[in-house]
Scaffold this motif. Sequence first.
Motif, short mmCIF file in Angstrom:
data_model
loop_
_atom_site.label_atom_id
_atom_site.label_comp_id
_atom_site.label_asym_id
_atom_site.label_seq_id
_atom_site.Cartn_x
_atom_site.Cartn_y
_atom_site.Cartn_z
N GLN A 191 0.80 -1.23 0.00
CA GLN A 191 0.00 0.00 0.00
C GLN A 191 0.84 1.28 0.00
O GLN A 191 0.38 2.29 -0.50
CB GLN A 191 -0.93 0.01 1.21
CG GLN A 191 -1.91 -1.15 1.23
CD GLN A 191 -2.82 -1.16 0.02
OE1 GLN A 191 -3.41 -0.15 -0.32
NE2 GLN A 191 -2.91 -2.29 -0.66
N CYS A 192 2.05 1.24 0.57
CA CYS A 192 2.80 2.50 0.75
C CYS A 192 3.69 2.85 -0.44
O CYS A 192 3.95 4.01 -0.70
CB CYS A 192 3.61 2.46 2.04
SG CYS A 192 5.03 1.35 2.03
N GLY A 193 4.20 1.87 -1.15
CA GLY A 193 5.04 2.13 -2.31
C GLY A 193 6.49 2.44 -2.01
O GLY A 193 7.25 2.82 -2.90
N VAL A 194 6.93 2.25 -0.78
CA VAL A 194 8.30 2.57 -0.39
C VAL A 194 9.32 1.64 -1.05
O VAL A 194 10.43 2.06 -1.38
CB VAL A 194 8.45 2.51 1.16
CG1 VAL A 194 9.89 2.64 1.59
CG2 VAL A 194 7.60 3.58 1.80
N LEU A 204 6.83 -3.60 -6.66
CA LEU A 204 6.95 -3.45 -5.22
C LEU A 204 7.64 -4.70 -4.70
O LEU A 204 7.12 -5.82 -4.83
CB LEU A 204 5.58 -3.31 -4.57
CG LEU A 204 4.75 -2.09 -4.98
CD1 LEU A 204 3.38 -2.14 -4.32
CD2 LEU A 204 5.47 -0.80 -4.65
N THR A 205 8.81 -4.54 -4.16
CA THR A 205 9.60 -5.69 -3.71
C THR A 205 8.82 -6.55 -2.72
O THR A 205 8.87 -7.77 -2.76
CB THR A 205 10.93 -5.24 -3.09
OG1 THR A 205 11.61 -4.39 -4.03
CG2 THR A 205 11.82 -6.41 -2.76
N CYS A 206 8.04 -5.91 -1.85
CA CYS A 206 7.31 -6.67 -0.83
C CYS A 206 6.27 -7.61 -1.42
O CYS A 206 5.86 -8.57 -0.76
CB CYS A 206 6.64 -5.72 0.17
SG CYS A 206 5.24 -4.78 -0.48
N GLN A 207 5.86 -7.38 -2.65
CA GLN A 207 4.82 -8.19 -3.27
C GLN A 207 5.36 -9.29 -4.18
O GLN A 207 4.59 -10.09 -4.72
CB GLN A 207 3.87 -7.30 -4.07
CG GLN A 207 3.12 -6.30 -3.21
CD GLN A 207 2.28 -6.99 -2.16
OE1 GLN A 207 1.33 -7.70 -2.48
NE2 GLN A 207 2.63 -6.80 -0.89
N LEU A 208 6.67 -9.35 -4.36
CA LEU A 208 7.25 -10.34 -5.26
C LEU A 208 7.19 -11.73 -4.67
O LEU A 208 7.44 -11.94 -3.48
CB LEU A 208 8.71 -9.98 -5.57
CG LEU A 208 8.93 -8.65 -6.29
CD1 LEU A 208 10.42 -8.41 -6.47
CD2 LEU A 208 8.21 -8.61 -7.61
N VAL A 209 6.87 -12.69 -5.53
CA VAL A 209 6.85 -14.12 -5.16
C VAL A 209 7.45 -14.88 -6.34
O VAL A 209 7.04 -14.67 -7.49
CB VAL A 209 5.42 -14.64 -4.90
CG1 VAL A 209 5.43 -16.13 -4.60
CG2 VAL A 209 4.76 -13.87 -3.77
N ASP A 268 -4.06 -4.28 -6.93
CA ASP A 268 -3.67 -3.36 -5.85
C ASP A 268 -2.23 -2.90 -6.01
O ASP A 268 -1.92 -1.72 -5.80
CB ASP A 268 -3.85 -4.02 -4.48
CG ASP A 268 -5.30 -4.16 -4.07
OD1 ASP A 268 -6.16 -3.45 -4.64
OD2 ASP A 268 -5.57 -4.98 -3.17
N GLU A 269 -1.32 -3.82 -6.37
CA GLU A 269 0.07 -3.43 -6.59
C GLU A 269 0.17 -2.45 -7.75
O GLU A 269 0.86 -1.44 -7.67
CB GLU A 269 0.96 -4.65 -6.84
CG GLU A 269 2.41 -4.25 -7.09
CD GLU A 269 3.34 -5.39 -7.42
OE1 GLU A 269 4.52 -5.11 -7.70
OE2 GLU A 269 2.90 -6.56 -7.41
N GLU A 270 -0.53 -2.75 -8.84
CA GLU A 270 -0.51 -1.84 -9.99
C GLU A 270 -1.03 -0.46 -9.62
O GLU A 270 -0.48 0.56 -10.05
CB GLU A 270 -1.31 -2.43 -11.15
CG GLU A 270 -0.61 -3.60 -11.80
CD GLU A 270 -1.41 -4.22 -12.94
OE1 GLU A 270 -2.64 -3.98 -13.02
OE2 GLU A 270 -0.79 -4.94 -13.73
N ASP A 271 -2.07 -0.40 -8.80
CA ASP A 271 -2.61 0.89 -8.35
C ASP A 271 -1.58 1.66 -7.53
O ASP A 271 -1.40 2.87 -7.72
CB ASP A 271 -3.87 0.68 -7.51
CG ASP A 271 -5.07 0.23 -8.32
OD1 ASP A 271 -5.03 0.30 -9.57
OD2 ASP A 271 -6.07 -0.22 -7.70
#
Length: 96
Positions: A38-41, A76-81, A59-62
């Motif tokens: 959510q934050c994009g950091v 977003l690195t946090c969303q990578l799998v 959500d990541e694309e948004d």
Amino acid sequence: MKVIINGKEFDIPKGVRFGELSHEIEKAGIEFGCTDGQCGVCVARVIKGMECLNEPSEDEEDTLWRVGAVDEDQRLTCQLVIEKEDCDEIVIESED
């Protein structure tokens, strides 16, 4: 799977969301905030191995759009799998 983030090597197993490893990955210079996309950091560029990673969620694309990260290699690195194991390596570089 071998993942190189800002020149530092990690062994990240298939199916583990990188956000779950945020405390370890931060040692490579990736900053994390919320770790839920959510934050994009944690925006970074996937230099190599994008085909082995999950597709970005809506959500990541948004979030990427909201923070101005519009290039296809930005994630977003946090969303990578890691979804496929047949890649030699995945290379990621932070935006800083």
